[in-house]
Enzyme design. Structure first.
Site, PDB file in Angstrom:
ATOM      1  N   GLY A  16       0.813  -1.211   0.000  1.00 11.25           N
ATOM      2  CA  GLY A  16       0.000   0.000   0.000  1.00 11.25           C
ATOM      3  C   GLY A  16       0.845   1.259   0.000  1.00 11.25           C
ATOM      4  O   GLY A  16       0.515   2.249   0.656  1.00 11.25           O
ATOM      5  N   ALA A  17       1.929   1.247  -0.758  1.00  9.04           N
ATOM      6  CA  ALA A  17       2.931   2.314  -0.673  1.00  9.04           C
ATOM      7  C   ALA A  17       2.795   3.356  -1.768  1.00  9.04           C
ATOM      8  O   ALA A  17       3.709   4.152  -1.983  1.00  9.04           O
ATOM      9  CB  ALA A  17       4.334   1.708  -0.704  1.00  9.04           C
ATOM     10  N   ASP A  67      -2.801  -7.226  -4.845  1.00  7.74           N
ATOM     11  CA  ASP A  67      -3.923  -7.137  -3.911  1.00  7.74           C
ATOM     12  C   ASP A  67      -3.577  -7.991  -2.700  1.00  7.74           C
ATOM     13  O   ASP A  67      -3.543  -9.225  -2.791  1.00  7.74           O
ATOM     14  CB  ASP A  67      -5.191  -7.645  -4.595  1.00  7.74           C
ATOM     15  CG  ASP A  67      -6.405  -7.647  -3.682  1.00  7.74           C
ATOM     16  OD1 ASP A  67      -6.279  -7.254  -2.505  1.00  7.74           O
ATOM     17  OD2 ASP A  67      -7.489  -8.049  -4.142  1.00  7.74           O
ATOM     18  N   ASN A  94       1.625  -2.250   5.387  1.00  7.36           N
ATOM     19  CA  ASN A  94       1.018  -0.924   5.509  1.00  7.36           C
ATOM     20  C   ASN A  94      -0.364  -0.852   4.875  1.00  7.36           C
ATOM     21  O   ASN A  94      -1.187  -0.038   5.303  1.00  7.36           O
ATOM     22  CB  ASN A  94       1.940   0.125   4.877  1.00  7.36           C
ATOM     23  CG  ASN A  94       1.265   1.469   4.753  1.00  7.36           C
ATOM     24  OD1 ASN A  94       1.117   2.190   5.737  1.00  7.36           O
ATOM     25  ND2 ASN A  94       0.823   1.811   3.550  1.00  7.36           N
ATOM     26  N   SER A 154      -3.930   1.108  13.139  1.00  4.03           N
ATOM     27  CA  SER A 154      -4.557   2.322  13.644  1.00  4.03           C
ATOM     28  C   SER A 154      -4.674   2.241  15.152  1.00  4.03           C
ATOM     29  O   SER A 154      -4.816   1.161  15.724  1.00  4.03           O
ATOM     30  CB  SER A 154      -5.945   2.475  13.028  1.00  4.03           C
ATOM     31  OG  SER A 154      -6.697   3.443  13.717  1.00  4.03           O
ATOM     32  N   TYR A 167     -13.226  -2.603  11.782  1.00  3.29           N
ATOM     33  CA  TYR A 167     -11.894  -2.088  11.474  1.00  3.29           C
ATOM     34  C   TYR A 167     -10.987  -2.206  12.697  1.00  3.29           C
ATOM     35  O   TYR A 167      -9.843  -2.668  12.601  1.00  3.29           O
ATOM     36  CB  TYR A 167     -12.028  -0.636  11.037  1.00  3.29           C
ATOM     37  CG  TYR A 167     -10.735   0.094  10.766  1.00  3.29           C
ATOM     38  CD1 TYR A 167      -9.927  -0.243   9.688  1.00  3.29           C
ATOM     39  CD2 TYR A 167     -10.331   1.153  11.575  1.00  3.29           C
ATOM     40  CE1 TYR A 167      -8.759   0.441   9.422  1.00  3.29           C
ATOM     41  CE2 TYR A 167      -9.156   1.853  11.320  1.00  3.29           C
ATOM     42  CZ  TYR A 167      -8.382   1.493  10.245  1.00  3.29           C
ATOM     43  OH  TYR A 167      -7.217   2.179   9.986  1.00  3.29           O
ATOM     44  N   ALA A 169     -11.274  -4.260  15.182  1.00  5.74           N
ATOM     45  CA  ALA A 169     -11.004  -5.677  15.432  1.00  5.74           C
ATOM     46  C   ALA A 169      -9.948  -6.214  14.479  1.00  5.74           C
ATOM     47  O   ALA A 169      -9.039  -6.962  14.876  1.00  5.74           O
ATOM     48  CB  ALA A 169     -12.289  -6.481  15.297  1.00  5.74           C
ATOM     49  N   LYS A 171      -7.587  -4.514  12.872  1.00  5.67           N
ATOM     50  CA  LYS A 171      -6.278  -3.937  13.192  1.00  5.67           C
ATOM     51  C   LYS A 171      -5.689  -4.569  14.454  1.00  5.67           C
ATOM     52  O   LYS A 171      -4.482  -4.839  14.524  1.00  5.67           O
ATOM     53  CB  LYS A 171      -6.409  -2.425  13.360  1.00  5.67           C
ATOM     54  CG  LYS A 171      -6.597  -1.660  12.066  1.00  5.67           C
ATOM     55  CD  LYS A 171      -5.404  -1.816  11.151  1.00  5.67           C
ATOM     56  CE  LYS A 171      -5.445  -0.882   9.968  1.00  5.67           C
ATOM     57  NZ  LYS A 171      -4.281  -1.087   9.049  1.00  5.67           N
ATOM     58  N   ILE A 197      -0.994   4.182  14.729  1.00  5.36           N
ATOM     59  CA  ILE A 197      -1.019   5.597  14.383  1.00  5.36           C
ATOM     60  C   ILE A 197      -2.418   6.187  14.556  1.00  5.36           C
ATOM     61  O   ILE A 197      -3.424   5.482  14.476  1.00  5.36           O
ATOM     62  CB  ILE A 197      -0.515   5.830  12.948  1.00  5.36           C
ATOM     63  CG1 ILE A 197      -1.476   5.240  11.910  1.00  5.36           C
ATOM     64  CG2 ILE A 197       0.866   5.235  12.778  1.00  5.36           C
ATOM     65  CD1 ILE A 197      -1.074   5.525  10.467  1.00  5.36           C
TER      66      ILE A 197
END
Length: 263
Positions: A16-17, A67, A94, A154, A167, A169, A171, A197
């Site tokens: 995801g860069a 993906d 990421n 996150s 989300y 859960a 992470k 973050i």
């Protein structure tokens, strides 16, 4: 004087860069003597733009579309990266959020009213994607008895976020995987850590940052009264990728401007 953040030719893969935090992590690796940076994104043109930035600055990089929610796609990406650079020493998980199609998830309704089918994008990218990338990258690290695995999560997964239950859960699951892998992989000199973050200045929240009322409301939650920058996260990721963190594993590091002090 020795630069303790020098990567000494280690090769990194950042998922995801193509923009935001992932882009800056890839640039940081390239600027600190990485032997190569594999820039992944769901959109090839974004990955190519970041790879070009790295090379223009004197680094080595290739762009790969992939993906992370598909193991076959991830395995192909790992194989191509290995063929091009000979190894992958650093994996930065990421890729996140709700995947390539943000409209696929339900928002603004209570969790107990959501359609379970709408959970899949959150789980596929944020949890299954991390599982897929780790599964594909670890064998080479075990063989060489060296490696760094870094998962970007996150703070929602660390302290919880109302309205983002699935989300959060997913992470949290990625962070749990890092702790378990840290125990499994330590004997091979492979570390696994997480960076948690909070609100960071990326395209994902650009619209909210343009709303002055919303921005003031957001900042009221932070001890350090500013939104995070991608470089704040990339600095920690670089530290965890380098030899400076060689005796650190299984940890979650909040890079959150004081959003939360919870452990």
């Amino acid at each position: 004087m020795q630069n303790i953040l020098d990567l000494n030719g280690k090769v990194g893969l950042v998922t995801g860069a193509g923009q935001g935090v992932g882009r800056q992590i890839a640039l940081h690796l390239g600027a600190h003597n990485a032997g190569g940076v594999i820039v992944n994104d769901f959109y090839l043109e974004r990955a190519e733009a970041v790879a070009a930035e790295i090379e223009q600055a004197g680094g080595k990089a290739i762009a790969l579309q992939g993906d992370v929610s598909s193991y076959e796609s991830v395995e192909h990406m790992i194989n191509v990266g290995n063929q091009h650079f000979g190894k992958i020493d650093i994996l930065v998980n990421n890729a996140g959020n709700s995947g390539a199609d943000p409209t696929a998830v339900e928002r603004g309704i209570p969790f107990w009213e959501t359609n379970p089918a709408s959970w899949d994008p959150w789980l596929d990218v944020n949890l299954r994607g991390v599982l897929n990338c780790c599964r594909a990258a670890i064998p080479g690290m075990v063989e060489r008895k060296e490696g760094r695995i870094i998962t970007i999560m996150s703070d929602a997964g660390r302290v919880g976020e109302p309205g983002l239950e699935v989300y959060s859960a997913a992470k949290a699951g990625g962070a749990g995987l890092m702790r378990a892998l840290a125990r499994s992989l330590g004997r091979y000199m492979i570390t696994a850590n997480t960076v948690a973050i909070a609100a960071t200045n990326t395209p994902a929240i650009a619209a909210r940052l343009e709303d002055e009322v919303m921005l003031r409301k957001m900042l009221s939650n932070y001890v350090i009264r500013r939104i995070g920058e991608p470089s704040d996260v990339a600095n920690m990721a670089l530290f965890l990728a380098s030899d400076a963190s060689g005796w650190i594993t299984g940890q979650t590091y909040p890079v959150n401007g004081g959003f939360s002090f919870n452990q």
